[in-house]
Write a protein that holds these residues in place. Structure first.
Motif, PDB file in Angstrom:
ATOM      1  N   VAL A  24     -80.234 -45.339 -96.452  1.00  0.00           N
ATOM      2  CA  VAL A  24     -81.513 -46.042 -96.599  1.00  0.00           C
ATOM      3  C   VAL A  24     -81.278 -47.461 -97.103  1.00  0.00           C
ATOM      4  O   VAL A  24     -81.971 -48.394 -96.710  1.00  0.00           O
ATOM      5  N   TYR A  25     -80.264 -47.618 -97.970  1.00  0.00           N
ATOM      6  CA  TYR A  25     -80.087 -48.929 -98.600  1.00  0.00           C
ATOM      7  C   TYR A  25     -78.987 -49.796 -97.987  1.00  0.00           C
ATOM      8  O   TYR A  25     -79.019 -51.018 -98.099  1.00  0.00           O
ATOM      9  N   LYS A  29     -76.059 -51.919 -89.220  1.00  0.00           N
ATOM     10  CA  LYS A  29     -76.898 -52.114 -88.047  1.00  0.00           C
ATOM     11  C   LYS A  29     -76.347 -51.286 -86.896  1.00  0.00           C
ATOM     12  O   LYS A  29     -75.191 -51.413 -86.528  1.00  0.00           O
ATOM     13  N   ILE A  30     -77.169 -50.413 -86.387  1.00  0.00           N
ATOM     14  CA  ILE A  30     -76.729 -49.605 -85.246  1.00  0.00           C
ATOM     15  C   ILE A  30     -77.658 -49.891 -84.073  1.00  0.00           C
ATOM     16  O   ILE A  30     -78.860 -49.719 -84.181  1.00  0.00           O
ATOM     17  N   ARG A 328     -85.196 -47.407 -88.668  1.00  0.00           N
ATOM     18  CA  ARG A 328     -84.834 -47.603 -90.073  1.00  0.00           C
ATOM     19  C   ARG A 328     -84.051 -46.394 -90.603  1.00  0.00           C
ATOM     20  O   ARG A 328     -83.402 -46.467 -91.632  1.00  0.00           O
ATOM     21  N   GLY A 329     -84.125 -45.275 -89.902  1.00  0.00           N
ATOM     22  CA  GLY A 329     -83.389 -44.099 -90.357  1.00  0.00           C
ATOM     23  C   GLY A 329     -82.040 -43.923 -89.689  1.00  0.00           C
ATOM     24  O   GLY A 329     -81.285 -43.034 -90.031  1.00  0.00           O
ATOM     25  N   MET A 330     -81.754 -44.808 -88.728  1.00  0.00           N
ATOM     26  CA  MET A 330     -80.526 -44.648 -87.943  1.00  0.00           C
ATOM     27  C   MET A 330     -79.252 -44.694 -88.800  1.00  0.00           C
ATOM     28  O   MET A 330     -78.349 -43.866 -88.589  1.00  0.00           O
ATOM     29  N   SER A 332     -78.849 -43.793 -91.896  1.00  0.00           N
ATOM     30  CA  SER A 332     -78.767 -42.506 -92.592  1.00  0.00           C
ATOM     31  C   SER A 332     -78.320 -41.414 -91.645  1.00  0.00           C
ATOM     32  O   SER A 332     -77.493 -40.570 -91.985  1.00  0.00           O
ATOM     33  N   LEU A 333     -78.887 -41.443 -90.447  1.00  0.00           N
ATOM     34  CA  LEU A 333     -78.558 -40.410 -89.461  1.00  0.00           C
ATOM     35  C   LEU A 333     -77.059 -40.429 -89.163  1.00  0.00           C
ATOM     36  O   LEU A 333     -76.396 -39.388 -89.155  1.00  0.00           O
TER      37      LEU A 333
ATOM     38  N   THR B 154     -75.641 -40.743 -82.462  1.00  0.00           N
ATOM     39  CA  THR B 154     -75.960 -41.571 -83.616  1.00  0.00           C
ATOM     40  C   THR B 154     -75.416 -42.984 -83.486  1.00  0.00           C
ATOM     41  O   THR B 154     -75.499 -43.768 -84.421  1.00  0.00           O
ATOM     42  N   GLY B 155     -74.830 -43.273 -82.340  1.00  0.00           N
ATOM     43  CA  GLY B 155     -74.292 -44.618 -82.158  1.00  0.00           C
ATOM     44  C   GLY B 155     -72.957 -44.834 -82.850  1.00  0.00           C
ATOM     45  O   GLY B 155     -72.444 -45.948 -82.895  1.00  0.00           O
ATOM     46  N   THR B 158     -69.801 -46.563 -81.129  1.00  0.00           N
ATOM     47  CA  THR B 158     -69.558 -48.008 -81.026  1.00  0.00           C
ATOM     48  C   THR B 158     -68.477 -48.451 -82.010  1.00  0.00           C
ATOM     49  O   THR B 158     -67.951 -49.549 -81.913  1.00  0.00           O
ATOM     50  N   TYR B 159     -68.175 -47.602 -82.991  1.00  0.00           N
ATOM     51  CA  TYR B 159     -67.183 -47.970 -84.001  1.00  0.00           C
ATOM     52  C   TYR B 159     -65.820 -47.336 -83.765  1.00  0.00           C
ATOM     53  O   TYR B 159     -64.902 -47.532 -84.556  1.00  0.00           O
TER      54      TYR B 159
ATOM     55  N   ALA C 191     -81.536 -33.412 -89.544  1.00  0.00           N
ATOM     56  CA  ALA C 191     -81.210 -34.588 -90.348  1.00  0.00           C
ATOM     57  C   ALA C 191     -82.364 -35.593 -90.296  1.00  0.00           C
ATOM     58  O   ALA C 191     -82.712 -36.216 -91.299  1.00  0.00           O
ATOM     59  N   ALA C 192     -82.998 -35.700 -89.120  1.00  0.00           N
ATOM     60  CA  ALA C 192     -84.108 -36.646 -88.982  1.00  0.00           C
ATOM     61  C   ALA C 192     -85.220 -36.305 -89.963  1.00  0.00           C
ATOM     62  O   ALA C 192     -85.797 -37.187 -90.607  1.00  0.00           O
ATOM     63  N   ILE C 195     -84.161 -37.244 -93.486  1.00  0.00           N
ATOM     64  CA  ILE C 195     -84.226 -38.694 -93.666  1.00  0.00           C
ATOM     65  C   ILE C 195     -85.670 -39.146 -93.887  1.00  0.00           C
ATOM     66  O   ILE C 195     -85.973 -39.955 -94.757  1.00  0.00           O
ATOM     67  N   GLN C 199     -86.670 -41.096 -97.140  1.00  0.00           N
ATOM     68  CA  GLN C 199     -87.254 -42.444 -97.036  1.00  0.00           C
ATOM     69  C   GLN C 199     -88.573 -42.496 -97.789  1.00  0.00           C
ATOM     70  O   GLN C 199     -88.882 -43.454 -98.479  1.00  0.00           O
ATOM     71  N   THR C 202     -87.647 -42.483-101.554  1.00  0.00           N
ATOM     72  CA  THR C 202     -86.989 -43.677-102.092  1.00  0.00           C
ATOM     73  C   THR C 202     -87.809 -44.937-101.873  1.00  0.00           C
ATOM     74  O   THR C 202     -87.936 -45.753-102.788  1.00  0.00           O
ATOM     75  N   GLN C 203     -88.362 -45.099-100.682  1.00  0.00           N
ATOM     76  CA  GLN C 203     -89.039 -46.371-100.405  1.00  0.00           C
ATOM     77  C   GLN C 203     -90.524 -46.328-100.740  1.00  0.00           C
ATOM     78  O   GLN C 203     -91.035 -47.153-101.478  1.00  0.00           O
TER      79      GLN C 203
END
Lengths: 359, 213, 218
Positions: A24-25, A29-30, A328-330, A332-333, B154-155, B158-159, C191-192, C195, C199, C202-203
């Motif tokens: 979250v913090y 960038k994904i 915004r959750g990516m 974390s995911l 989850t992308g 790319t890494y 997981a989604a 999250i 979120q 926390t936010q």
């Protein structure tokens, strides 16, 4: 004592939790480009003629809202940005209640007019009859099927009345939320508040209710069936997307259909894509992120979207949920997944070490 | 004798509606619509016995007629009752936005149900650590594909080196290999569904009638 | 902010279940049971009873009187808790089950079997498109192997039996690979949700609380 508290389970849970919070913090960038299975739906909307109409059924509830609502938001945003009209419906009570929130929020944000640019059909139950009916002559339908006979009163059109009689506002609001329900029920509501409203106002609203017919909805005028819709889509937390496939089978050549599903149902949904029963699968969080990123990059940045929502006067938490969406959750995911992968790895290393020892 | 009445109904209606699917006239469509508009009215009352049975079992705890009654159980059963009646009374009054009913739906029901489901992440993580072993060829294959999908979804690809190929392969497999497997399963399920429907119509399948049928 | 705090505390309470079942989590379970029951009853009353029966019948009796019939038959459900007349509650169930078993037959057949097979037996060679041809062959092979694993234990024909042995093995492997895919997607789904809740905590909750505490305003 510490050993008792820090059991393996507790350690694993803590690590998972930390990875989510970190995500979250951390400024990771994904980027997720459009995958082939999502692409078709997006391009369809992109290349649509302005003023065409799409139908989206919303069928998610609390247990799957995290993955599916972002899909709905991203899709409707794209539709509105491309001037595609949207008809929304829900097949079950809880989703129908959630759908109203999504469409009215986005409608207000983009300055769209209910009845003209978007319409919420509300609860369309029983859904099999609804799908069967829409395929052919839905305007001829009678009986308890709610398609058509809808009422929507826009409170903003009644400002004068509201200032002269404050109780009018709450009544109009409660009638406005029956949008999509039968005319009958709105009339029933109105009758219940007859005394509160006073005779003049009551009569005026009643007249309004009675004169509104489905043909008065500009959005529905050019539509006679699935063939006139740009697409039909189901965004769902269950397997209701298959109900569309089953019950619209008679109209397979006319209907353009795709589904936004939870990640759990996604692997199963791909086969319908391959069999050309639908044109796209939007798989849960990933699919939502892809469309969202695309819309943000091509049409309207997240900042602009945020500003527009702020101007429309939405509270902070609503703005955060809509603007942040899935992307915004990516981070974390990714971190949770990495965490689970590492756990699998450690588990296996331990397993092999133990096996060696035993041997 | 009494049990034959429902069986007879299922048979007659089943046969009629099978035949109706093959007739395309306005009245056959009307009959299909009739079934759809009657179905909710026929089923809606089921919520009454369902609610009654649940509340009655909690009522026993509340009044301490339970097998091993405790004060805690009684208080918790009380919570269920209070929550139920608050929801019921407020909901019957109004379910519009801003009502207590809507507030409880949005701020209690939605957050808690989604939290309950989210907890499964922790159990999945535990299971991944304890049970996911590359001990046999089958399980290894399962793991390889699970890892592939997790990385590309989850992308993360790319890494990592050759990530693009991972992604391409994953997409390809989803659209072909995965489709084949899921389709074979679906065909199996559909044949089962057909068989069950036919068994129900002909009164061979009677589990829907409850115990002792 | 009060609303957010209540939702946040309930979220935390429900999360405590991961640590250990405790009085707070039990409280929340009972609370949710009551709320869900109430929600179900209210929505059935409003969306089905009022909307599909009461209001149409009372506003336009001549057109809708027929709806009284299914509603009366449906009321036989009320016999369910009483042992002696329980069989009566099977009548409305039988009607729905009968009609929809009949209606479903053809549609299940066409959508789940025929169209699925159509998708499978697409021409195995697509002129000029090797990739597509290959994909079609893969899908065809997969479906055949897995179905042969599902439906045949043993084939009493020496030549076919040998072939079946191989297709069975391929079928099992194929299924395992697809279960791997499903597992990967399931992790993403769960997981989604986690999250989403984190979120929120926390936010939307702690973040806002900090802002208020530091004088950032409501």
């Amino acid at each position: 004592m510490w050993k008792k508290i820090f059991t393996t389970r507790v350690i694993i849970n803590t690590v998972v939790l930390i990875s989510v919070v970190l995500g979250v913090y951390l400024p990771i960038k994904i980027t997720m480009p459009l995958s082939p299975e999502v692409q078709n739906a997006v391009h369809l909307i992109e290349n649509a003629e302005p003023g065409s109409t799409a139908m989206i059924s919303i069928n998610y509830a609390g247990s799957s809202i995290a993955e599916t609502e972002p899909i709905a938001v991203a899709l409707i945003r794209l539709c509105f940005l491309k001037d595609v009209n949207v008809i929304i419906c829900g097949f079950f009570p809880e989703p129908a209640q959630l759908a109203e929130g999504v469409i009215s929020t986005l409608g207000k944000t983009y300055g769209k007019k209910p009845g003209e640019d978007y319409l919420n059909l509300g609860l369309c139950y029983p859904y099999d009859a609804f799908i069967l009916g829409w395929g052919r002559d839905y305007k001829q339908q009678t009986g308890s099927i709610s398609v058509g006979d809808m009422v929507h009163l826009d409170p903003s059109e009644y400002t004068d009345l509201v200032t002269s009689n404050p109780s009018v506002e709450s009544v109009i609001n409660s009638i406005a939320t029956t949008i999509g329900e039968d005319r009958y029920i709105a009339a029933h509501l109105l009758d219940q508040h007859q005394e509160e409203l006073g005779e003049t106002v009551y009569q005026l609203l009643k007249e309004q209710l009675e004169t509104v017919t489905r043909d008065d909805w500009p959005i529905l005028q050019p539509i006679d069936g699935f063939g006139d819709l740009l697409f039909c889509a189901d965004i769902t937390g269950t397997s209701s997307y298959q109900s569309w496939i089953i019950w619209s089978s008679d109209y397979r050549d006319e209907i353009t259909y795709f589904a936004g599903t939870t990640a759990i149902s996604a692997p199963e949904a791909y086969q319908f894509l391959q069999a050309e029963q639908m044109i796209s699968v939007i798989p849960g969080y990933r699919g939502a992120t892809e469309i969202e990123t695309y819309v943000n990059n091509q049409y309207q940045s997240a900042d602009l979207f945020r500003k527009q929502m702020e101007q429309a006067g939405f509270p902070k938490e609503v703005i955060a949920a809509y603007v942040g969406g899935a992307s915004r959750g990516m981070p974390s995911l990714a971190l949770v997944h990495a965490c689970i992968l590492i756990l699998v790895l450690i588990g296996n290393i331990q397993y092999f070490l133990n096996r060696k020892k035993e041997a | 004798m009494q049990r034959n009445i429902p069986l007879f109904l299922v048979f007659i209606l089943g046969i009629i509606y099978v035949l109706l699917t093959f007739i395309e006239t306005s009245w056959s469509e009307g009959a299909v619509r009739l079934a759809s508009s009657w179905a909710p009215l026929l089923s809606m009352w089921a919520i009454v016995p369902a609610t009654y049975v649940t509340l009655a079992s909690y009522g026993r705890r509340l009044t301490k007629r339970d097998r091993n009654p405790t004060t805690q159980k009684a208080i918790l059963a009380g919570v269920t009752y209070v929550a139920f009646f608050t929801m019921l009374i407020s909901g019957l009054k109004s379910n519009a936005e801003g009502s207590l009913f809507d507030w409880m739906f949005r701020n209690i029901q939605i957050p808690v149900t989604s939290t309950m489901f989210s907890l499964l992440t922790f159990y999945i993580a535990s299971a991944a650590y304890r049970a996911f072993r590359v001990s046999r060829a089958h399980t290894s294959l399962l793991m390889v594909f699970a890892v592939l999908v997790m990385v590309t979804n989850t992308g993360m690809h790319t890494y990592i080196p050759f990530g693009q190929y991972w992604n391409e392969f994953s997409t390809w497999f989803l659209m072909t290999g995965n489709v084949a497997a899921k389709r074979a399963i679906l065909i199996g399920v559909a044949v089962g569904m057909l068989a069950t429907n036919i068994r129900i119509i002909f009164g061979i399948e009677r589990s829907w009638m409850g115990g002792g049928a | 902010m009060l609303t957010t705090t209540i939702a946040a505390l309930l979220t935390l309470g429900a999360m405590s279940l991961v640590w250990k079942e405790n009085i707070v989590s039990r409280f929340i379970e009972h609370l949710i049971l009551g709320i869900s029951l109430g929600y179900g009853v209210v929505l059935t009353y409003r969306q089905i009873f009022l909307r599909l029966f009461w209001v149409p019948v009372t506003t336009d009796f001549a057109a809708n009187w027929i709806l009284i019939l299914p509603t009366l038959i449906g009321a036989l459900w009320l016999a369910q808790p009483f042992q002696k007349v329980r069989w009566l509650s099977l009548i409305p169930l039988a009607m729905v089950l009968g009609a929809f078993s009949g209606l479903g037959l053809e549609r299940i057949m066409s959508s789940y079997i025929i169209e699925a097979l159509e998708g499978t037996v697409k021409s195995l060679y697509v002129a000029g498109d090797l990739q597509k041809s290959f994909d079609h062959v893969v899908i065809w092979l997969g479906v055949v192997c897995i179905l042969s694993y599902f439906y045949f234990r043993r084939i009493h024909n020496p030549a076919l039996e040998k072939a079946h042995e191989y297709t069975r093995i391929v079928g099992i492997w194929w299924l395992m690979a697809s279960f791997g895919v499903s597992f990967g997607f399931t992790v993403m789904a769960r997981a989604a949700l986690l999250i989403y809740r984190i979120q929120f905590l926390t936010q939307d909750w702690i973040g806002e609380l900090i802002k208020i505490a530091s004088g950032g305003g409501m």
